[in-house]
Design an enzyme around this catalytic site. Structure first.
Site, PDB file in Angstrom:
ATOM      1  N   GLN A  86       5.675 -11.575   7.449  1.00 30.24           N
ATOM      2  CA  GLN A  86       5.135 -12.305   8.600  1.00 30.24           C
ATOM      3  C   GLN A  86       4.484 -11.358   9.606  1.00 30.24           C
ATOM      4  O   GLN A  86       3.665 -11.765  10.424  1.00 30.24           O
ATOM      5  CB  GLN A  86       6.243 -13.101   9.292  1.00 30.24           C
ATOM      6  CG  GLN A  86       5.699 -14.027  10.383  1.00 30.24           C
ATOM      7  CD  GLN A  86       6.744 -14.446  11.371  1.00 30.24           C
ATOM      8  OE1 GLN A  86       7.718 -15.087  10.981  1.00 30.24           O
ATOM      9  NE2 GLN A  86       6.566 -14.079  12.631  1.00 30.24           N
ATOM     10  N   LYS A  87       4.824 -10.077   9.523  1.00 30.41           N
ATOM     11  CA  LYS A  87       4.230  -9.104  10.438  1.00 30.41           C
ATOM     12  C   LYS A  87       2.708  -9.187  10.401  1.00 30.41           C
ATOM     13  O   LYS A  87       2.046  -9.070  11.411  1.00 30.41           O
ATOM     14  CB  LYS A  87       4.678  -7.698  10.074  1.00 30.41           C
ATOM     15  CG  LYS A  87       4.595  -6.765  11.228  1.00 30.41           C
ATOM     16  CD  LYS A  87       4.334  -5.368  10.787  1.00 30.41           C
ATOM     17  CE  LYS A  87       2.986  -4.959  11.271  1.00 30.41           C
ATOM     18  NZ  LYS A  87       2.379  -3.964  10.451  1.00 30.41           N
ATOM     19  N   MET A 130       0.841  -1.201   0.000  1.00 30.61           N
ATOM     20  CA  MET A 130       0.000   0.000   0.000  1.00 30.61           C
ATOM     21  C   MET A 130       0.877   1.252   0.000  1.00 30.61           C
ATOM     22  O   MET A 130       0.397   2.347   0.312  1.00 30.61           O
ATOM     23  CB  MET A 130      -0.944  -0.012   1.199  1.00 30.61           C
ATOM     24  CG  MET A 130      -1.900  -1.212   1.162  1.00 30.61           C
ATOM     25  SD  MET A 130      -3.423  -0.955   2.070  1.00 30.61           S
ATOM     26  CE  MET A 130      -2.810  -0.715   3.715  1.00 30.61           C
ATOM     27  N   ALA A 174       4.053   3.993   1.005  1.00 33.03           N
ATOM     28  CA  ALA A 174       4.737   4.535   2.193  1.00 33.03           C
ATOM     29  C   ALA A 174       5.806   3.527   2.617  1.00 33.03           C
ATOM     30  O   ALA A 174       5.852   3.079   3.765  1.00 33.03           O
ATOM     31  CB  ALA A 174       3.751   4.835   3.328  1.00 33.03           C
ATOM     32  N   VAL A 205      10.719  -7.133   9.837  1.00 29.10           N
ATOM     33  CA  VAL A 205      11.849  -6.219  10.031  1.00 29.10           C
ATOM     34  C   VAL A 205      11.478  -5.242  11.143  1.00 29.10           C
ATOM     35  O   VAL A 205      10.362  -4.711  11.164  1.00 29.10           O
ATOM     36  CB  VAL A 205      12.169  -5.461   8.726  1.00 29.10           C
ATOM     37  CG1 VAL A 205      13.294  -4.456   8.948  1.00 29.10           C
ATOM     38  CG2 VAL A 205      12.539  -6.448   7.630  1.00 29.10           C
ATOM     39  N   HIS A 214       9.017  -3.402   3.822  1.00 27.46           N
ATOM     40  CA  HIS A 214       8.658  -3.632   2.416  1.00 27.46           C
ATOM     41  C   HIS A 214       9.916  -3.937   1.602  1.00 27.46           C
ATOM     42  O   HIS A 214       9.924  -4.839   0.755  1.00 27.46           O
ATOM     43  CB  HIS A 214       8.021  -2.383   1.802  1.00 27.46           C
ATOM     44  CG  HIS A 214       6.752  -1.924   2.461  1.00 27.46           C
ATOM     45  ND1 HIS A 214       6.668  -0.778   3.203  1.00 27.46           N
ATOM     46  CD2 HIS A 214       5.501  -2.465   2.454  1.00 27.46           C
ATOM     47  CE1 HIS A 214       5.424  -0.615   3.626  1.00 27.46           C
ATOM     48  NE2 HIS A 214       4.702  -1.627   3.201  1.00 27.46           N
TER      49      HIS A 214
HETATM   50  P1  AMP Z   1       1.343  -2.974   3.480  1.00 23.54           P
HETATM   51  O1  AMP Z   1       1.910  -1.912   2.606  1.00 23.54           O
HETATM   52  O2  AMP Z   1       1.237  -2.581   4.911  1.00 23.54           O
HETATM   53  O3  AMP Z   1       0.090  -3.597   2.926  1.00 23.54           O
HETATM   54  O4  AMP Z   1       2.416  -4.138   3.479  1.00 23.54           O
HETATM   55  C1  AMP Z   1       2.860  -4.741   2.279  1.00 23.54           C
HETATM   56  C2  AMP Z   1       3.638  -5.983   2.616  1.00 23.54           C
HETATM   57  O5  AMP Z   1       4.763  -5.635   3.420  1.00 23.54           O
HETATM   58  C3  AMP Z   1       2.801  -6.986   3.431  1.00 23.54           C
HETATM   59  O6  AMP Z   1       3.077  -8.284   2.954  1.00 23.54           O
HETATM   60  C4  AMP Z   1       3.326  -6.788   4.816  1.00 23.54           C
HETATM   61  O7  AMP Z   1       3.205  -7.937   5.639  1.00 23.54           O
HETATM   62  C5  AMP Z   1       4.780  -6.471   4.554  1.00 23.54           C
HETATM   63  N1  AMP Z   1       5.365  -5.776   5.723  1.00 23.54           N
HETATM   64  C6  AMP Z   1       4.870  -4.691   6.354  1.00 23.54           C
HETATM   65  N2  AMP Z   1       5.644  -4.369   7.416  1.00 23.54           N
HETATM   66  C7  AMP Z   1       6.641  -5.291   7.452  1.00 23.54           C
HETATM   67  C8  AMP Z   1       7.760  -5.508   8.308  1.00 23.54           C
HETATM   68  N3  AMP Z   1       8.015  -4.716   9.361  1.00 23.54           N
HETATM   69  N4  AMP Z   1       8.581  -6.552   8.041  1.00 23.54           N
HETATM   70  C9  AMP Z   1       8.327  -7.374   6.986  1.00 23.54           C
HETATM   71  N5  AMP Z   1       7.307  -7.208   6.136  1.00 23.54           N
HETATM   72  C10 AMP Z   1       6.462  -6.188   6.360  1.00 23.54           C
END
Ligand code: AMP
Length: 289
Positions: free
Chosen positions: A148-149, A30, A32, A176, A37
């Site tokens: 995995q978060k 998404m 940012a 992370v 990511h």
């Molecule tokens: P989002 O932009 O929040 O939808 O996240 C996109 C992808 O990044 C998803 O698969 C999340 O699980 C992954 N993600 C978000 N934060 C972390 C993190 N701290 N460590 C690893 N992967 C992450």
């Protein structure tokens, strides 16, 4: 890095890649973008000859009182990061491209979607499953990378892939963290300095709970500890859940049900609200080690 905004152009590009038998790796986001990511994208870069990243803030996974409008957006910064990592293609569709007027098809992974976060975010995983299924149909990746978060999300997506016969390998990458253990999240930007400091207790509590599980403490005691430690923490407005879960069914576990289940892993998971941020985190404990 090529940027594509239309589904038609994306499908044409994918058709050409498939003709050349190129393996496509895909990281849906998404935006940012932060190091969490980027770790997924690096792994994807290592394992595939063509890397597609999508940025789409998916309105249907946000509840009416959630942060869709205010969700952080930084396209310019994101594009710099993606180019630096050697991403081949950014898919950045607008809202009407994904959900044109009259859109009416939704994907629900039953059972798993109402538990944990699903109980507090009705419709959230219907939104996630729907957009991920659509993106999979558009990008047609060989492998897709998730963090995995968002543990529950990974379980739901694996089930979606299995049930709907997507020919895609789902790769789950480790969480992370910041140097004090806080899991990186776009929503950490909502925290002020004091809240940010308070948020570091989440990982400390998870690590202590992991120690308790490893030393054979009853899971009921572990849950009690997690709930107490978090709900008495400074600036934490609400602990939505903090407990021990089955890694596949996402059911809450007791010592007794763990024994019956024969699980080799348990998931310690937390969702809570600090300031204006709803934060989640988890640790998977391998019981065989
Ligand atoms: P989002 O932009 O929040 O939808 O996240 C996109 C992808 O990044 C998803 O698969 C999340 O699980 C992954 N993600 C978000 N934060 C972390 C993190 N701290 N460590 C690893 N992967 C992450």
């Amino acid at each position: 890095m090529e940027v594509i905004r239309s589904i038609r152009a994306m499908q044409e590009t994918v058709r050409n890649l498939k003709e050349r038998a190129v393996t496509i790796g895909f990281v849906p986001t998404m935006g940012a973008l932060h190091e969490g990511h980027l770790s997924l994208i690096r792994r994807c870069r290592e394992e595939n000859s063509f890397v597609v990243v999508s940025i789409f803030v998916n309105p249907i996974q946000f509840g009416p009182s959630e942060d869709f409008q205010s969700y952080p957006r930084d396209l310019e910064g994101d594009m710099e990061k993606l180019s630096a990592l050697g991403v081949d293609l950014l898919f950045f569709p607008d809202l009407k491209e994904i959900y044109p007027d009259g859109y009416s098809t939704y994907v629900v992974v039953e059972g798993l979607s109402d538990k944990m976060c699903g109980a507090f975010r009705p419709g959230h995983f219907r939104g996630v499953a729907t957009v991920v299924a659509k993106l999979f149909n558009i990008v047609k990746p060989d492998r897709a990378y998730f963090g995995q978060k968002d543990y529950q999300q990974t379980v739901i997506i694996k089930k979606l892939v299995e049930d709907l016969n997507f020919d895609i390998e789902i790769v789950v990458c480790p969480t992370v963290r910041e140097s004090d253990g806080l899991a990186m999240s776009s929503r950490n930007l909502y925290l002020n300095a004091d809240e940010r400091k308070a948020a570091s207790s989440i990982y400390r509590v998870l690590k202590k709970a992991e120690e308790m599980v490893r030393s054979g403490e009853a899971l009921e005691r572990v849950k009690e500890y997690m709930e107490n430690a978090l709900s008495t923490g400074p600036l934490i407005r609400e602990v939505q859940y903090a407990s021990v879960y089955h890694p596949e069914t996402l059911d809450e576990l007791t010592s007794e049900s763990l024994k019956r289940s024969g699980c080799r892993e348990v998931v310690l998971a937390v969702a809570l609200v600090i300031g204006n941020a709803r934060l989640i985190d988890n640790i998977v404990v391998d019981l065989t080690k």
